[in-house]
Design an enzyme around this catalytic site. Structure first.
Site, PDB file in Angstrom:
ATOM      1  CG  ASP A  31      -2.094   0.844   0.886  1.00 50.67           C
ATOM      2  OD1 ASP A  31      -2.125   2.055   0.899  1.00 50.67           O
ATOM      3  OD2 ASP A  31      -3.192   0.207   1.094  1.00 50.67           O
ATOM      4  CG  ASP A  47       2.083   5.535  -5.947  1.00 55.65           C
ATOM      5  OD1 ASP A  47       1.179   4.979  -6.776  1.00 55.65           O
ATOM      6  OD2 ASP A  47       2.082   6.885  -6.217  1.00 55.65           O
ATOM      7  CG  LEU A  69      -7.761  -5.411  -3.004  1.00 58.86           C
ATOM      8  CD1 LEU A  69      -7.994  -5.594  -1.712  1.00 58.86           C
ATOM      9  CD2 LEU A  69      -8.800  -6.049  -3.780  1.00 58.86           C
ATOM     10  CG  ASN A 110     -21.551  -1.527  -9.236  1.00 55.27           C
ATOM     11  OD1 ASN A 110     -22.139  -0.728  -9.828  1.00 55.27           O
ATOM     12  ND2 ASN A 110     -20.786  -1.429  -8.318  1.00 55.27           N
ATOM     13  CG  HIS A 111     -19.662   2.371 -10.354  1.00 53.86           C
ATOM     14  ND1 HIS A 111     -21.005   2.752 -10.465  1.00 53.86           N
ATOM     15  CD2 HIS A 111     -19.306   2.056  -9.137  1.00 53.86           C
ATOM     16  CE1 HIS A 111     -21.335   2.875  -9.256  1.00 53.86           C
ATOM     17  NE2 HIS A 111     -20.240   2.430  -8.516  1.00 53.86           N
ATOM     18  CE1 TYR A 138     -13.397   3.199  -8.727  1.00 54.78           C
ATOM     19  CE2 TYR A 138     -15.428   2.555  -9.273  1.00 54.78           C
ATOM     20  CZ  TYR A 138     -14.417   2.342  -8.611  1.00 54.78           C
ATOM     21  OH  TYR A 138     -14.274   1.255  -7.798  1.00 54.78           O
ATOM     22  CE  LYS A 142     -11.802   0.163 -10.217  1.00 50.89           C
ATOM     23  NZ  LYS A 142     -10.606  -0.472  -9.436  1.00 50.89           N
ATOM     24  CB  SER A 167     -22.987  -2.166  -2.474  1.00 49.82           C
ATOM     25  OG  SER A 167     -23.657  -1.484  -3.680  1.00 49.82           O
TER      26      SER A 167
END
Length: 271
Positions: A31, A47, A69, A110-111, A138, A142, A167
């Protein structure tokens, strides 16, 4: 399996580290933020948009797979979104090819299909062959990252599973969430199935629980061994009706498809 997990400090990462460890996997965390207090495993402060730093981190230990992620979880300008979701994925893929790491599981969204009108899918859950229809920059990031994964599968023979997450919450909080919820336990099941399924090549699944009101088809995930056990309907009596529920059901991306998210692709200095 020995797994590199990027975005380890995020909400999903904090669930997956103990969840995968409990299932016998060894998790190496990565991270941008420093190692949190109490974490006693291997932690790389890197990064993911820095390809040299990513390559060095992957070179420090043998790995069987990557779970990616890392990425800004909200809307930003187009260049910021592409850096956050596509450049980071490219850096990892290049390092994986170099280190001969054969599999990546990607936290898509899902977007990626969020601008699909809900009315088009009434009576039929959306499958993974639904055309990409992002609702935001966004979502564009993806979709582009999914395309990059597909390219590296074809070029280099990697295995890649894109999980279009719904969600992710401890429990559903809105009427839309009754369709889109992914429980913490099912998230761990989804990622482990994606890591252990045999030779998926390039595959996409919808990351939701076994929700009675689901909008997305779970068949592709089940074909990979993902068997969700939780159901948002168990919480339905706790979810209040709200004036915005109808609008949020107009598109499968919910509020992300609304005008509140309309913005220019590029931030320009004022003249």
């Amino acid at each position: 399996m020995k797994i590199l997990l990027t975005g380890a400090a995020g909400s999903i990462g904090r669930v997956l580290i103990p969840g995968l460890t409990d299932r016998g996997h060894q998790v190496v965390a990565l991270d941008r933020v420093p190692v949190p207090d109490g974490f006693d495993g291997v932690w790389h402060t890197v990064d993911c948009a820095d390809p040299d730093a990513v390559a060095a981190a992957l070179d420090e230990q043998p790995l069987d797979a990557v779970v990616h992620l890392a990425g800004h979880p909200g809307e930003a300008s187009l260049p910021e979104s592409l850096t956050s979701h596509v450049v980071t994925t490219a850096a990892l893929l290049d390092a994986m090819v170099e280190q001969q790491i054969p599999r990546i599981v990607y936290a898509s969204s899902n977007h990626a299909v969020g601008r699909t009108p809900r009315v088009e899918s009434l009576g039929e859950d959306l499958g993974v062959l639904t055309r990409p229809r992002p609702d935001t920059f966004y979502g564009v990031g993806k979709v582009a990252a999914e395309a990059l994964l597909s390219l590296y599968v074809d070029r280099h023979g990697l295995d890649a599973v894109s999980c279009r997450i719904g969600s992710f919450l401890p429990e559903p909080e809105t009427v839309r969430h009754l369709s889109t919820w992914l429980s913490h336990d099912d998230c761990v099941r989804m990622v482990e199935a994606s890591l252990t399924t045999t030779a998926p090549g390039y595959a996409v699944l919808y990351g939701i629980s076994a929700n009675t009101r689901a909008w997305w088809d779970l068949a592709a995930g089940r074909a990979l061994g993902y068997e969700p056990r939780d159901n948002a309907e168990e919480f339905a009596t706790r979810v209040p009706d709200r004036p915005q529920d109808e609008a949020e059901a107009a598109f499968v991306g919910g509020p992300f498809a609304g005008e509140a998210f309309y913005r220019p692709a590029l931030d320009r200095a004022s003249v």
